[in-house]
Design a protein around this motif. Structure first.
Motif: not given
Length: 350
Positions: A14-17, A51-53, A56-57, A70-71
Motif C-alpha cells: 500500500e506504500l508509494p513505489p 512507520l512509513l504508513d 504517508v497519513r 513524524v518519528l
C-alpha cells in the motif's frame, strides 16, 4: 525495484513505489550486509512499514520529508494504542536503524532518528532452575520415555507414534528399525539437554552445530551466534559422555541422506528443528515435575549458576556470546535476588 530480502513478506504494497523501494533495499541491507536473521529482518520491516504508513497519513509522500516529528508522532500513536514498553523500545530502534541507513544511502538529507528517544524497556528477571532441578532435567531422558513431539518416521519409512511420559515405552529390543530409532531418540534428547545446560548456547546455535564443530580433545564446541560471530564454548565431562553415546550409538541409527554434517538429528534424519527442541525441553521438564522450562530458561540457568560459582562476568559474557556486557549483568541481579530470598527464608531476623 529490488526484491525483498528472503524471509520478509510483501507487507508494504500500500506504500508509494519510492517508499516500497526503500523498504526492500533496507531489508536487503539487513540480510546481506548486516547478516541479520530472517526473523530480525521481518521484525524490522514490519516496524518500518508501520512507520512509513504513518508518515504517508501525515502527508509525507517523499522519503526526504521524513523528520523527527513524524518519528515521535508514530511512537506516540503506538503508545496510545497500548504497545508495551519493550515493543516501543524495539520500534524506536528500528526507526533509528532505518534513518541511519537512509542517510548513508543518500535518501535522507540528515539522520533524523539519531536523537529519537525511546522508553527504557522493563527487563524482568528470568526464572532459573536450582542446581538439583537442572540435574534432574538433563538426566530425565535416562529414566523417562521420550516426550511427545510428533509422529516418528524411522529411516526405513515406517511410522511410529512417540511414547508419552508415563505411557508405554517403545520396545527397543525387537531388532526392528522402529525399536532402534526408539533407542536412539533418548540419546539425542540427553545430549541436547546436556549441551544446553553445560554451555548456555541458544537453541538455534545448538541445532546449528555440525559434527566437526565439536573438539573432543579440548571439550569445546565452535558456535556461530548472532551476526555470524564465532566463539568457542567449553563443556564438561557429563556432556562429553552424552556426546560419545550419541555419536557412537544414536546418530548412526537416525542418520540418512538428509543428515549432512548436522550433529543433532530429528527423527526423520534431518537437522533437529528448534521448534522440536523446545518441545523436548519443555516436555521433559513437565514430565519431571519441574517448573515450566524452555531452552532459553536453561541458558538463563547456566549463566546464573556460573556466576554463583564465582565465574567472572566478562567470561560469562564471552560464553553466552553477548555483544554488550549490559545483557550479561542481568544475571548478577538474579543471583542477588536468589540470595535475598534465601536470607529471608533462613535468617531469624530477616
Amino acid at each position: 525495484m529490488s526484491r525483498p530480502a528472503r524471509g520478509t513478506r510483501a507487507v508494504h504494497q500500500e506504500l508509494p513505489p519510492a517508499l516500497r523501494d526503500a523498504v526492500d533495499d533496507f531489508a536487503e541491507h539487513l540480510s546481506r550486509v548486516r547478516n541479520r536473521s530472517a526473523h530480525t529482518v521481518r521484525a524490522y520491516v514490519t516496524d518500518l512499514v508501520s512507520l512509513l504508513d504513518h508518515a504517508v497519513r501525515m502527508g509525507c509522500v517523499d522519503l526526504a520529508e521524513l523528520d523527527l516529528s513524524v518519528l515521535r508522532s508514530w511512537l506516540a500513536r503506538q503508545r496510545t494504542t497500548g504497545a508495551a514498553r519493550t515493543s516501543l523500545a524495539r520500534r524506536a530502534a528500528s526507526a533509528r536503524a532505518f534513518s541511519a541507513w537512509a542517510h548513508r544511502a543518500g535518501l535522507l538529507p540528515a539522520d533524523v532518528g539519531a536523537t529519537l528517544a525511546s522508553p527504557r524497556a522493563h527487563r524482568e528477571l528470568p526464572s532459573v532452575l536450582r542446581a538439583d532441578q537442572a540435574a534432574a532435567l538433563v538426566e530425565a531422558p535416562t529414566r523417562l520415555p521420550p516426550v511427545p513431539t510428533s509422529t516418528l518416521k524411522t529411516p526405513s519409512g515406517a511410522t511410529q507414534i512417540r511414547a508419552t511420559p508415563g505411557g508405554p515405552t517403545p520396545d527397543a529390543t525387537t531388532g526392528t528399525a522402529e525399536g532402534a530409532a526408539a533407542e536412539a531418540v533418548p540419546l539425542r534428547d540427553r545430549v541436547l539437554l546436556e549441551l544446553l545446560y553445560a554451555t548456555g548456547v541458544r537453541i538455534s546455535e545448538a541445532c546449528g552445530l555440525d559434527v566437526g564443530d565439536v573438539d573432543h580433545g579440548r571439550r569445546v564446541i565452535r558456535v556461530f551466534g548472532k551476526g555470524g560471530r564465532e566463539r568457542s564454548v567449553p563443556y564438561g565431562v557429563p556432556a562429553q559422555r552424552a556426546l560419545d553415546d550419541w555419536l557412537s550409538r544414536g546418530r548412526p541409527i537416525l542418520a540418512g541422506a538428509r543428515s549432512g554434517d548436522a550433529l543433532l538429528l530429528g527423527a526423520r534424519g534431518g537437522r533437529l528443528n528448534p521448534t522440536t527442541a523446545r518441545q523436548i525441553v519443555g516436555g521433559y521438564a513437565e514430565a519431571s515435575g519441574l517448573p515450566r522450562t524452555s531452552p532459553h530458561g536453561l541458558r538463563h540457568t547456566a549463566a546464573t549458576h556460573l556466576l554463583e560459582g564465582g565465574a567472572d562476568l566478562r567470561a560469562v559474557q564471552e560464553l553466552l556470546g553477548h555483544s554488550s556486557l549490559a545483557s550479561t549483568q542481568i544475571y548478577t541481579h538474579v543471583s542477588v535476588e536468589r540470595l535475598r530470598a534465601a536470607y529471608r527464608q533462613a535468617h531469624p531476623r530477616a
